[in-house]
Design an enzyme around this catalytic site. Structure first.
Site, short mmCIF file in Angstrom:
data_model
loop_
_atom_site.label_atom_id
_atom_site.label_comp_id
_atom_site.label_asym_id
_atom_site.label_seq_id
_atom_site.Cartn_x
_atom_site.Cartn_y
_atom_site.Cartn_z
N TRP A 103 0.99 -1.29 0.06
CA TRP A 103 -0.15 0.20 0.11
C TRP A 103 0.79 1.34 0.05
CZ3 TRP A 103 -4.26 -1.45 -1.70
CH2 TRP A 103 -5.14 -2.37 -1.42
N ASP A 173 -1.33 6.47 6.39
CA ASP A 173 -2.42 5.71 6.00
C ASP A 173 -2.61 4.86 7.30
OD1 ASP A 173 -3.97 3.67 5.20
OD2 ASP A 173 -2.92 3.32 3.42
N LYS A 197 -11.86 -1.79 6.77
CA LYS A 197 -10.76 -2.81 7.89
C LYS A 197 -11.28 -2.83 9.11
CE LYS A 197 -8.45 -3.25 4.02
NZ LYS A 197 -7.59 -2.58 3.33
C1 LIG Z 1 -6.94 -2.00 2.13
C2 LIG Z 1 -5.99 -0.98 2.30
C3 LIG Z 1 -5.91 0.20 1.11
C4 LIG Z 1 -6.82 0.23 0.14
O1 LIG Z 1 -8.16 0.64 0.59
P1 LIG Z 1 -9.09 0.75 -0.64
O2 LIG Z 1 -10.26 1.36 0.05
O3 LIG Z 1 -9.54 -0.54 -1.14
O4 LIG Z 1 -8.56 1.64 -1.45
C5 LIG Z 1 -4.90 1.10 1.42
N1 LIG Z 1 -4.19 1.03 2.44
C6 LIG Z 1 -4.19 -0.08 3.46
C7 LIG Z 1 -3.27 0.01 4.52
C8 LIG Z 1 -5.05 -0.86 3.32
O5 LIG Z 1 -5.16 -1.84 4.16
#
Ligand SMILES: *Cc1c(COP(=O)(O)O)cnc(C)c1O
Length: 362
Positions: A103, A173, A197
């Protein structure tokens, strides 16, 4: 109708608190006497205004978000932030990225479209199984921000200490560790995450942004919809937001408050993770794939070292009501995501199953 629930170890979309799902089910046809479901109501209605206001306030309470930060409920998932962040923040067209997984790498690659993105540290040399030392990195003097992915969903690592950004804005993030433990929001310029998540249904990202970073001074050609200011000025109602998702997240915030807040969640999460990691450390069949001091509380990858045996484990676990334990396609093996809504009993059931599997297969 008979309801039978499994223990769902999916990395995302992931398990939600049963209490929240039941409440949503009860309100499905008639939300609090208004005769319609939240899915059917105007995002400009008084009913919905109350839902979004309360959701924001509850999130502010949970995270102790300072007044000079804005909370935006945006669409496009976490991935859209990979572009939105450079578009809005790259005034000098320079940013530093610490690459600790897929990511972070995707965010780093996206930023290259808009300016000079520097990879100032990486753990790719050891399949992202650790967090690099970030105490004295070569931060670019003209960097607009330093970017990290704080919990690496796929590899199961987590920063236990934030990097020394040498005064630069930190962008993080936190998709897979959102609300899993207390954080000091004031240390970040932007702290954001996709909600599927650890919070709610898929299709939304919550971006918490320091007010002074929300300006009209964005890269030329930045679409209106990708400008933070558009959404900040409109209270996340510039266009029709993901109303139902905001409603569900709001319910999860209330559930978290009722549970005792993020301090309590941290304790619970530590207790759950310890059960699984302690077993992994003692097992002769399974072992964890991550450097101990960087282990995530949320995503726990493990392997047997034998692909066929891994596949057998995933299959038999599923038959035993333990679902979605297959590791990410890029790493193989297994991964148990044990987010806030995974009860302790779920991890107990997993460890009991692993012990049995070990006896039968060693
Ligand atoms: C799942 C995830 C993403 C992507 O998320 P989307 O909503 O599918 O774009 C980005 N960063 C992390 C750390 C993730 O676990």
């Amino acid at each position: 109708m008979k309801v039978s629930r499994v223990y769902n170890f999916s990395a995302g979309p992931a398990v939600l608190p049963e209490e929240v799902l039941k409440e949503a089910a009860e309100e499905m046809l008639d939300y609090r006497g208004c005769g319609m479901s939240v899915m059917e109501m105007s995002h400009r209605s008084q009913m919905f205004d109350q839902i979004i206001q309360e959701a924001e306030q509850d999130l502010r309470d949970l995270m102790h978000i300072p007044d000079n930060y804005r909370v935006l409920f945006l669409q496009g998932g976490a991935s859209q932030q990979f572009a939105m962040i450079p578009m809005n923040l790259m005034k000098n067209r320079v940013a530093d990225y610490i690459v600790t997984g897929q990511w972070a790498k995707k965010a780093y690659q996206e930023a290259q479209k808009y300016g000079k993105a520097n990879k100032i540290a990486s753990s790719e040399d050891k399949t992202f199984s650790y967090i690099p030392d970030c105490s004295d990195l070569p931060i670019s003097p003209d960097a607009d921000y330093v970017y990290i992915c704080e919990n690496n969903t796929i590899y199961g690592t987590k920063y236990k200490k934030l990097p020394n950004t040498k005064g630069k804005i930190l962008v993080s993030d936190v998709s897979s560790c959102f609300l899993s433990e207390p954080v000091d929001v004031s240390k970040y310029g932007i702290i954001y995450g996709g909600v599927q998540k650890n919070i709610g249904p898929a299709g939304m990202v919550i971006s918490i942004i320091r007010e002074d970073l929300i300006t009209e001074d964005v890269l030329e050609g930045t679409p209106t919809m990708l400008t933070f200011k558009t959404h900040a000025d409109a209270g996340s109602l510039y266009n029709t937001p993901n109303c139902y998702c905001i409603y569900m997240c709001g319910k999860v915030f209330k559930w978290l408050k009722k549970m005792g807040g993020l301090e309590v969640m941290k304790e619970r999460n530590e207790k759950k993770a310890k059960l699984l990691y302690d077993y992994l450390d003692s097992s002769k069949l399974f072992h964890g794939t991550v450097v101990k001091e960087d282990r995530s509380l949320m995503n726990v990858p493990f392997v047997t070292g034998d692909k066929d045996l891994d596949a057998k484990f995933v299959k038999e676990a599923k038959a035993a009501g333990l679902e979605n334990l297959k590791g990410h396609r890029t790493v193989g093996g297994m991964r148990a995501s044990i987010y806030n809504a995974m009860p302790y009993e779920g991890v107990e059931a997993l460890v009991a199953f692993m012990k049995k599997f070990e006896e039968e297969n060693l």
